[in-house]
Write an enzyme that holds these catalytic residues in place. Structure first.
Site, PDB file in Angstrom:
ATOM      1  N   HIS B  54       0.856  -1.185   0.000  1.00 55.00           N
ATOM      2  CA  HIS B  54       0.000   0.000   0.000  1.00 55.00           C
ATOM      3  C   HIS B  54       0.899   1.244   0.000  1.00 55.00           C
ATOM      4  O   HIS B  54       2.064   1.174   0.422  1.00 55.00           O
ATOM      5  CB  HIS B  54      -0.886   0.010   1.257  1.00 55.00           C
ATOM      6  CG  HIS B  54      -2.059  -0.931   1.186  1.00 55.00           C
ATOM      7  ND1 HIS B  54      -3.097  -0.878   2.088  1.00 55.00           N
ATOM      8  CD2 HIS B  54      -2.353  -1.929   0.322  1.00 55.00           C
ATOM      9  CE1 HIS B  54      -3.987  -1.813   1.779  1.00 55.00           C
ATOM     10  NE2 HIS B  54      -3.555  -2.471   0.718  1.00 55.00           N
ATOM     11  N   GLU B  56       1.161   3.798   1.883  1.00 55.84           N
ATOM     12  CA  GLU B  56       1.770   4.194   3.155  1.00 55.84           C
ATOM     13  C   GLU B  56       2.994   3.344   3.484  1.00 55.84           C
ATOM     14  O   GLU B  56       4.017   3.843   3.952  1.00 55.84           O
ATOM     15  CB  GLU B  56       0.763   4.066   4.309  1.00 55.84           C
ATOM     16  CG  GLU B  56      -0.474   4.936   4.177  1.00 55.84           C
ATOM     17  CD  GLU B  56      -1.637   4.195   3.517  1.00 55.84           C
ATOM     18  OE1 GLU B  56      -1.411   3.489   2.499  1.00 55.84           O
ATOM     19  OE2 GLU B  56      -2.774   4.332   4.003  1.00 55.84           O
ATOM     20  N   CYS B  84      -5.816   1.768   6.209  1.00 60.38           N
ATOM     21  CA  CYS B  84      -6.383   0.493   6.660  1.00 60.38           C
ATOM     22  C   CYS B  84      -5.674   0.088   7.962  1.00 60.38           C
ATOM     23  O   CYS B  84      -4.694   0.714   8.355  1.00 60.38           O
ATOM     24  CB  CYS B  84      -6.200  -0.569   5.576  1.00 60.38           C
ATOM     25  SG  CYS B  84      -4.515  -1.244   5.495  1.00 60.38           S
ATOM     26  N   CYS B  87      -1.866  -0.264   7.549  1.00 59.41           N
ATOM     27  CA  CYS B  87      -1.140   0.990   7.331  1.00 59.41           C
ATOM     28  C   CYS B  87      -1.176   1.882   8.568  1.00 59.41           C
ATOM     29  O   CYS B  87      -0.195   2.562   8.886  1.00 59.41           O
ATOM     30  CB  CYS B  87      -1.695   1.704   6.109  1.00 59.41           C
ATOM     31  SG  CYS B  87      -1.316   0.800   4.589  1.00 59.41           S
TER      32      CYS B  87
END
Lengths: 150, 150
Positions: B54, B56, B84, B87
């Site tokens: 992801h 991040e 999420c 993250c």
């Protein structure tokens, strides 16, 4: 938990010991699908200078590369310490079917101790969790590591 | 939130748009310390075949490499979508001081919507959180992406 589970956790403990020898907090992870090991890793946070390089995240990445895709459905993650919130979230994101961890982490555990990210009923899917397998060995390894650093 | 915050979020939106152009769910992240951008990344999950890639996590990794160490104290993460659980946990692990996100994620948000991993009083430290900056733009980008895929 089966003899196979025990063998996988022994392999995760070997990864944790190798991490300790490198000066890393000793946590190890093996990701397997049935008898097949997809990835095995120890904590690499200090060596990589990367806060996300916990054993679980490194193993999830390697397992995705091994399989040619990020979905790890049907796989089990064997971890020597209860995953932190980041790693619990990573196992959840990877669609891991089952998590087996050894020692609990009452300070920061994200799979039941402080939070339960992998079994949150408000999230769209969940991970099966078993714990306690070889917990004494995993806990002793961590205690020895931190005692030696004080 | 300042004009600088807005400029950083615009840069994160550019990363999200570039992710969409690659066929990735359009989320972008910029990590900055004051006026200095330490890392900027978009979601790379499909391209890398890695559930942990992801925006991040990629940006945290790159920021640690840029700084030569994993601690991101004093830094702010600008993210186009509420992180999420993975993250949010990664930002917490990296000791990020401040998180600014644009759109909320009522289905899987880990910074207030479904869980609040970055401000859990039972964890040993917390992250400051602000939200809503350029949320309409970030939300529209996600809606367009998913509408085009149906």
């Amino acid at each position: 938990m089966s003899a196979d589970d025990r063998a996988m956790m022994r392999a995760a403990l070997a990864e944790a010991r190798a991490a300790a020898a490198r000066g890393e907090v000793p946590v190890g992870c093996v990701i397997a699908r049935g008898p097949e090991v997809l990835a095995a890793a120890g904590n690499e946070r200090e060596a990589r200078g990367d806060a996300t390089a916990h054993a679980e995240v490194v193993a999830i990445r390697d397992a995705g590369i091994a399989l040619g895709g990020w979905r790890l459905d049907g796989a089990t993650a064997f971890v020597t310490l209860e995953p932190c919130p980041m790693c619990a979230g990573a196992l959840w994101q990877a669609r891991i079917t089952r998590l087996v961890y050894a020692a609990a982490d009452p300070k920061a555990g994200g799979a039941g101790s402080v939070m339960d990210i992998v079994r949150n009923p408000r999230l769209p899917h969940r991970v099966e969790v078993e714990s306690g397998l070889l917990a004494d060995e995993a806990g002793a390894l961590l205690r020895e590591f931190f005692a030696a650093r004080r």
